[in-house]
Design a protein around this motif. Structure first.
Motif, PDB file in Angstrom:
ATOM      1  N   SER A   1       0.837  -1.211   0.000  1.00  0.00           N
ATOM      2  CA  SER A   1       0.000   0.000   0.000  1.00  0.00           C
ATOM      3  C   SER A   1       0.866   1.253   0.000  1.00  0.00           C
ATOM      4  CB  SER A   1      -0.957   0.006   1.188  1.00  0.00           C
ATOM      5  OG  SER A   1      -0.252   0.202   2.395  1.00  0.00           O
ATOM      6  N   GLY A   2       2.027   1.197   0.618  1.00  0.00           N
ATOM      7  CA  GLY A   2       2.957   2.321   0.577  1.00  0.00           C
ATOM      8  C   GLY A   2       3.452   2.580  -0.841  1.00  0.00           C
ATOM      9  N   GLN A   3       3.741   1.513  -1.581  1.00  0.00           N
ATOM     10  CA  GLN A   3       4.159   1.659  -2.976  1.00  0.00           C
ATOM     11  C   GLN A   3       3.040   2.251  -3.821  1.00  0.00           C
ATOM     12  OE1 GLN A   3       5.282  -2.303  -4.065  1.00  0.00           O
ATOM     13  NE2 GLN A   3       7.345  -2.119  -3.223  1.00  0.00           N
ATOM     14  N   LEU A   4       1.822   1.772  -3.621  1.00  0.00           N
ATOM     15  CA  LEU A   4       0.679   2.303  -4.373  1.00  0.00           C
ATOM     16  C   LEU A   4       0.433   3.771  -4.042  1.00  0.00           C
ATOM     17  CD1 LEU A   4      -1.949  -0.590  -4.334  1.00  0.00           C
ATOM     18  CD2 LEU A   4      -0.552   0.207  -6.246  1.00  0.00           C
TER      19      LEU A   4
ATOM     20  N   ARG B   1       2.980   5.833  -5.877  1.00  0.00           N
ATOM     21  CA  ARG B   1       2.658   5.905  -7.309  1.00  0.00           C
ATOM     22  C   ARG B   1       1.470   6.848  -7.542  1.00  0.00           C
ATOM     23  NH1 ARG B   1       5.696   5.182 -11.715  1.00  0.00           N
ATOM     24  NH2 ARG B   1       4.333   4.817 -13.459  1.00  0.00           N
ATOM     25  N   ALA B   2       0.500   6.835  -6.654  1.00  0.00           N
ATOM     26  CA  ALA B   2      -0.642   7.749  -6.774  1.00  0.00           C
ATOM     27  C   ALA B   2      -0.195   9.196  -6.605  1.00  0.00           C
ATOM     28  CB  ALA B   2      -1.708   7.400  -5.739  1.00  0.00           C
ATOM     29  N   GLU B   3       0.751   9.432  -5.721  1.00  0.00           N
ATOM     30  CA  GLU B   3       1.285  10.782  -5.525  1.00  0.00           C
ATOM     31  C   GLU B   3       1.999  11.260  -6.795  1.00  0.00           C
ATOM     32  OE1 GLU B   3       4.735  12.845  -2.800  1.00  0.00           O
ATOM     33  OE2 GLU B   3       3.641  11.142  -1.979  1.00  0.00           O
TER      34      GLU B   3
ATOM     35  N   ARG C   1       0.829  14.472  -9.236  1.00  0.00           N
ATOM     36  CA  ARG C   1       1.737  15.551  -9.626  1.00  0.00           C
ATOM     37  C   ARG C   1       1.876  15.631 -11.141  1.00  0.00           C
ATOM     38  NH1 ARG C   1       6.179  15.370  -4.739  1.00  0.00           N
ATOM     39  NH2 ARG C   1       4.648  15.979  -3.175  1.00  0.00           N
ATOM     40  N   ALA C   2       1.902  14.480 -11.796  1.00  0.00           N
ATOM     41  CA  ALA C   2       1.999  14.471 -13.257  1.00  0.00           C
ATOM     42  C   ALA C   2       0.770  15.111 -13.896  1.00  0.00           C
ATOM     43  CB  ALA C   2       2.171  13.030 -13.760  1.00  0.00           C
ATOM     44  N   VAL C   3      -0.400  14.857 -13.344  1.00  0.00           N
ATOM     45  CA  VAL C   3      -1.632  15.461 -13.864  1.00  0.00           C
ATOM     46  C   VAL C   3      -1.573  16.984 -13.709  1.00  0.00           C
ATOM     47  CG1 VAL C   3      -4.124  15.680 -13.463  1.00  0.00           C
ATOM     48  CG2 VAL C   3      -3.077  13.423 -13.539  1.00  0.00           C
ATOM     49  N   HIS C   4      -1.117  17.458 -12.568  1.00  0.00           N
ATOM     50  CA  HIS C   4      -1.006  18.913 -12.360  1.00  0.00           C
ATOM     51  C   HIS C   4      -0.016  19.547 -13.335  1.00  0.00           C
ATOM     52  CE1 HIS C   4      -3.628  19.320  -8.920  1.00  0.00           C
ATOM     53  NE2 HIS C   4      -3.011  18.336  -8.306  1.00  0.00           N
ATOM     54  N   LEU C   5       1.122  18.890 -13.534  1.00  0.00           N
ATOM     55  CA  LEU C   5       2.106  19.425 -14.474  1.00  0.00           C
ATOM     56  C   LEU C   5       1.558  19.443 -15.895  1.00  0.00           C
ATOM     57  CD1 LEU C   5       5.367  17.773 -13.088  1.00  0.00           C
ATOM     58  CD2 LEU C   5       4.796  20.210 -13.083  1.00  0.00           C
ATOM     59  N   ALA C   6       0.824  18.392 -16.286  1.00  0.00           N
ATOM     60  CA  ALA C   6       0.227  18.342 -17.623  1.00  0.00           C
ATOM     61  C   ALA C   6      -0.834  19.422 -17.789  1.00  0.00           C
ATOM     62  CB  ALA C   6      -0.375  16.958 -17.885  1.00  0.00           C
ATOM     63  N   GLU C   7      -1.645  19.643 -16.771  1.00  0.00           N
ATOM     64  CA  GLU C   7      -2.656  20.708 -16.831  1.00  0.00           C
ATOM     65  C   GLU C   7      -2.002  22.073 -16.992  1.00  0.00           C
ATOM     66  OE1 GLU C   7      -4.796  20.149 -13.191  1.00  0.00           O
ATOM     67  OE2 GLU C   7      -6.178  18.698 -14.073  1.00  0.00           O
ATOM     68  N   ASN C   8      -0.933  22.312 -16.233  1.00  0.00           N
ATOM     69  CA  ASN C   8      -0.228  23.590 -16.335  1.00  0.00           C
ATOM     70  C   ASN C   8       0.357  23.783 -17.734  1.00  0.00           C
ATOM     71  OD1 ASN C   8      -0.842  24.032 -13.674  1.00  0.00           O
ATOM     72  ND2 ASN C   8       1.186  23.509 -12.907  1.00  0.00           N
ATOM     73  N   ALA C   9       0.934  22.728 -18.288  1.00  0.00           N
ATOM     74  CA  ALA C   9       1.500  22.825 -19.638  1.00  0.00           C
ATOM     75  C   ALA C   9       0.399  23.040 -20.673  1.00  0.00           C
ATOM     76  CB  ALA C   9       2.298  21.568 -19.957  1.00  0.00           C
ATOM     77  N   ALA C  10      -0.744  22.395 -20.500  1.00  0.00           N
ATOM     78  CA  ALA C  10      -1.862  22.577 -21.435  1.00  0.00           C
ATOM     79  C   ALA C  10      -2.382  24.013 -21.379  1.00  0.00           C
ATOM     80  CB  ALA C  10      -2.988  21.592 -21.128  1.00  0.00           C
TER      81      ALA C  10
ATOM     82  N   MET D   1      11.304  10.140 -13.673  1.00  0.00           N
ATOM     83  CA  MET D   1      12.582   9.457 -13.440  1.00  0.00           C
ATOM     84  C   MET D   1      13.051   8.657 -14.643  1.00  0.00           C
ATOM     85  SD  MET D   1      12.332   8.352  -9.443  1.00  0.00           S
ATOM     86  CE  MET D   1      14.016   7.808  -9.428  1.00  0.00           C
ATOM     87  N   GLU D   2      13.016   9.254 -15.793  1.00  0.00           N
ATOM     88  CA  GLU D   2      13.541   8.645 -17.020  1.00  0.00           C
ATOM     89  C   GLU D   2      12.845   7.328 -17.398  1.00  0.00           C
ATOM     90  OE1 GLU D   2      15.533  10.590 -18.701  1.00  0.00           O
ATOM     91  OE2 GLU D   2      15.747  11.962 -17.020  1.00  0.00           O
ATOM     92  N   GLU D   3      11.598   7.140 -16.996  1.00  0.00           N
ATOM     93  CA  GLU D   3      10.847   5.958 -17.404  1.00  0.00           C
ATOM     94  C   GLU D   3      10.541   6.041 -18.891  1.00  0.00           C
ATOM     95  OE1 GLU D   3       7.340   5.488 -15.025  1.00  0.00           O
ATOM     96  OE2 GLU D   3       8.469   4.891 -13.263  1.00  0.00           O
ATOM     97  N   ALA D   4      10.426   4.890 -19.535  1.00  0.00           N
ATOM     98  CA  ALA D   4      10.157   4.853 -20.969  1.00  0.00           C
ATOM     99  C   ALA D   4       8.706   5.209 -21.283  1.00  0.00           C
ATOM    100  CB  ALA D   4      10.484   3.467 -21.527  1.00  0.00           C
ATOM    101  N   GLU D   5       7.805   4.832 -20.414  1.00  0.00           N
ATOM    102  CA  GLU D   5       6.381   5.111 -20.609  1.00  0.00           C
ATOM    103  C   GLU D   5       5.989   6.351 -19.812  1.00  0.00           C
ATOM    104  OE1 GLU D   5       4.060   3.425 -22.536  1.00  0.00           O
ATOM    105  OE2 GLU D   5       5.826   2.401 -23.327  1.00  0.00           O
ATOM    106  N   PRO D   6       5.162   7.219 -20.414  1.00  0.00           N
ATOM    107  CA  PRO D   6       4.732   8.399 -19.662  1.00  0.00           C
ATOM    108  C   PRO D   6       3.788   8.015 -18.527  1.00  0.00           C
ATOM    109  CG  PRO D   6       3.644   8.323 -21.800  1.00  0.00           C
ATOM    110  CD  PRO D   6       4.635   7.198 -21.776  1.00  0.00           C
ATOM    111  N   VAL D   7       3.847   8.796 -17.463  1.00  0.00           N
ATOM    112  CA  VAL D   7       2.947   8.605 -16.331  1.00  0.00           C
ATOM    113  C   VAL D   7       1.556   9.093 -16.705  1.00  0.00           C
ATOM    114  CG1 VAL D   7       2.485   9.254 -13.943  1.00  0.00           C
ATOM    115  CG2 VAL D   7       4.821   8.872 -14.685  1.00  0.00           C
ATOM    116  N   TYR D   8       1.514  10.189 -17.473  1.00  0.00           N
ATOM    117  CA  TYR D   8       0.237  10.791 -17.845  1.00  0.00           C
ATOM    118  C   TYR D   8       0.377  11.462 -19.202  1.00  0.00           C
ATOM    119  CZ  TYR D   8      -4.100  13.446 -17.380  1.00  0.00           C
ATOM    120  OH  TYR D   8      -5.345  13.974 -17.579  1.00  0.00           O
ATOM    121  N   VAL D   9      -0.656  11.340 -20.031  1.00  0.00           N
ATOM    122  CA  VAL D   9      -0.668  11.965 -21.366  1.00  0.00           C
ATOM    123  C   VAL D   9      -1.967  12.748 -21.509  1.00  0.00           C
ATOM    124  CG1 VAL D   9      -0.662  11.547 -23.846  1.00  0.00           C
ATOM    125  CG2 VAL D   9       0.710  10.105 -22.358  1.00  0.00           C
TER     126      VAL D   9
END
Length: 159
Positions: free
Chosen positions: A45-48, A51-53, A57-66, A139-147
């Motif tokens: 549950s700590g890992q989940l 990941r939810a956190e 944050r990714a959603v907020h950054l994407a909204e700001n960029a949009a 963190m340099e992941e190949a797949e985006p967290v949010y699009v």
């Protein structure tokens, strides 16, 4: 007879004590198994939660960029809206903008979040608009967290 009765009582008593120890041992094993399962679930549950956190944050950054895309009329304007302390790079022949942010979503050139914004201008019937895709990597992941995909109407044909 009292001797036999006494022996029988001792054997019965030893059997009850043995049964008590066996039951206690079984209960201790069950308790340890439950503790191990609960500990594992707590760690999962700590890992989940982490990941939810990151996703939030990714959603907020994407909204700001949009929002920055919506306020821009070109890649230069978009860069000026997003750039703070050199956290933005433009690549892909001027069609892809990458902005970096730290864990607290503050602009940082070497940040762990990478917001990638594509800028694809299109023109139809004398009207122009821009389609844009905002992808947030962590963190340099190949797949985006949010699009997030968005488009902006620019009007009479000028980019």
């Amino acid at each position: 007879m009292s001797k036999n009765g006494g022996m029988s009582r001792d054997k019965s008593r030893k059997r009850h004590i043995t049964n008590f120890y066996m039951e206690t041992l079984v209960l201790a094993v069950v308790l340890i198994a439950v503790i191990l399962v609960l500990t594992r679930m707590y760690a999962f549950s700590g890992q989940l939660s982490r990941r939810a956190e990151v996703l939030t944050r990714a959603v907020h950054l994407a909204e700001n960029a949009a929002e920055a895309v919506a306020a821009s009329d070109g890649m230069d304007t978009l860069r000026s809206l997003l750039e703070v302390n050199g956290n933005v790079e433009i690549s892909g022949e001027g069609a892809i903008l990458q902005a970096r942010y730290d864990e607290a979503m503050q602009p940082l050139a070497g940040g762990i979040f990478c917001v990638e914004v594509t800028w694809t201008p299109e023109e139809a019937a004398g009207e122009s608009f821009v389609e844009s895709t905002v992808s947030v990597y962590w963190m340099e992941e190949a797949e985006p967290v949010y699009v997030l995909e968005t488009a902006v109407y620019l009007g009479g044909g000028a980019f």
